[in-house]
Scaffold this motif. Structure first.
Motif, PDB file in Angstrom:
ATOM      1  N   THR A 230      52.302  15.976  28.713  1.00  0.00           N
ATOM      2  CA  THR A 230      50.892  16.242  28.999  1.00  0.00           C
ATOM      3  C   THR A 230      50.511  17.670  28.612  1.00  0.00           C
ATOM      4  OG1 THR A 230      51.111  14.715  30.846  1.00  0.00           O
ATOM      5  CG2 THR A 230      49.158  16.085  30.814  1.00  0.00           C
TER       6      THR A 230
ATOM      7  N   ASP B 188      44.198  17.647  27.419  1.00  0.00           N
ATOM      8  CA  ASP B 188      44.850  16.503  26.780  1.00  0.00           C
ATOM      9  C   ASP B 188      43.814  15.498  26.279  1.00  0.00           C
ATOM     10  OD1 ASP B 188      46.462  14.084  26.300  1.00  0.00           O
ATOM     11  OD2 ASP B 188      48.059  15.229  27.292  1.00  0.00           O
TER      12      ASP B 188
ATOM     13  N   THR C 133      47.085  18.059  33.829  1.00  0.00           N
ATOM     14  CA  THR C 133      46.191  18.640  32.837  1.00  0.00           C
ATOM     15  C   THR C 133      45.463  19.813  33.495  1.00  0.00           C
ATOM     16  OG1 THR C 133      44.380  17.158  33.448  1.00  0.00           O
ATOM     17  CG2 THR C 133      45.850  16.424  31.677  1.00  0.00           C
TER      18      THR C 133
END
Length: 347
Positions: free
Chosen positions: A142, A146, A165
């Motif tokens: 991740t 993203d 994220t």
């Protein structure tokens, strides 16, 4: 066997496959009752549900997924999207095991959707979404911003990320606290008298790179140790590249006396490089490493380890995706594993 014979065998196999009607005949119940019993519908008595499910298991009944999709619009599929060139095998097998444990007693099946280094990581996500191939998706590697997560959020696709994220958007995730790992590793090395520390980092661009580097830097300041830069490799490099560059680093006058490694495979190469330079682990340098299985102490007893449980990660990610599919709020489906203590060899 010619093609016509093969096609006839396939047709015969399809005709012989147990159906809801087969189950209804064998149990003496109606097709609707059998269907509801297989779904654990509360209006069907517990004994009836148990009997239907037992017979279904004994005769090898499996729902026709094409039929399920036509009736419900669902695939009963969870897709685990993996970069097959970057992920190490212990990670893959443990994640799959964890996901499979959770979905075993559900109608869902797991498929692995691979992609390679040459592909855009968004390509397999677009394929899954555009073809309606899965009800939920799990992704790894991740990034802070993203595009895969943003793409699925915009299209309302249930998903979970292995790692967080930093986009200001709410979605399910499971992560390991890499800031805490790096910080504790530095403190432990400082407690052993190590003052010049190097870090074998995650790949630049992934969220846990930032967490790890920040935890390492903050702990260095806290304990008054200094960093010996080692930014020519990451855990994504090959074993031979890490080994060669570790040996080069360890032959310098200002070599580190402590190293923090973010992956067990990289640690094997680091130790080989240390020994190539004529130095001894535990005497000239100490190494703290993450590991997902208890193998590093079998390799070198002098290693210091912190365990990361990828099976737990797989289980949490599966629960998160199923929870979102089931209507739970995405923000309630986030979990963070805290690293345990740094462990020496204990015999």
């Amino acid at each position: 066997m010619d093609r016509r014979s093969a096609e006839k065998d396939d047709e015969a196999s399809a005709k012989e496959r147990p159906t809801l009607k087969t189950l209804a005949f064998m149990t003496g119940l109606g097709v609707t009752t059998v269907s509801r019993a297989l779904k654990d519908a509360p209006e069907i008595g517990a004994e009836t549900r148990r009997r239907v499910q037992l017979v279904a298991k004994q005769i090898g009944y499996r729902p026709n997924r094409a039929g399920v999709r036509l009736r419900t619009g669902k695939t009963n599929v969870i897709s685990l999207v993996l970069n097959t060139e970057r992920e190490i095998m212990s990670f893959v097998s443990d994640i799959i095991y964890g996901v499979s444990e959770v979905i075993a007693d559900t109608p869902y099946h797991l498929i692995v959707t691979p992609y390679s280094r040459s592909q855009d990581p968004l390509d397999p996500i677009r394929y899954l979404v555009e073809t309606g191939s899965a009800d939920g998706v799990i992704i790894s590697r991740t990034q802070p911003n993203d595009p895969r997560a943003r793409y699925m959020l915009e299209r309302g696709i249930p998903f979970a990320t292995h790692g967080r994220t930093d986009m200001g958007l709410v979605h399910p995730y499971h992560d390991f606290d890499n800031y805490a790992f790096a910080s504790e590793a530095v403190r432990h090395l400082a407690g052993l008298g190590r003052r010049r520390l190097a870090l074998v980092t995650p790949p630049v661009g992934l969220t846990y790179y930032d967490h790890t580097v920040n935890g390492f830097a903050d702990a260095l300041s806290e304990v008054g140790a200094s960093e010996v830069p080692f930014n020519t490799v990451s855990i994504d490099h090959t074993i031979e590249q890490i080994r060669t560059r570790t040996a080069q680093l360890m032959r310098r006058d200002n070599r580190p006396d402590g190293i923090v490694s973010c992956a067990a495979a990289a640690t094997l190469a680091v130790v080989a490089g240390i020994e190539d330079a004529g130095l001894k682990l535990g005497r000239d340098v100490d190494v703290v490493s993450k590991q997902s299985s208890e193998l590093l102490h079998l390799f070198r007893r002098e290693l210091l380890v912190v365990n990361e449980n990828f099976r737990l990660a797989g289980s949490e990610l599966a629960r998160a995706v199923l929870g979102w599919i089931g209507g739970k709020e995405p923000g309630s489906l986030q979990s963070l594993s805290t690293p345990g203590e740094v462990l020496p060899y204990r015999g």
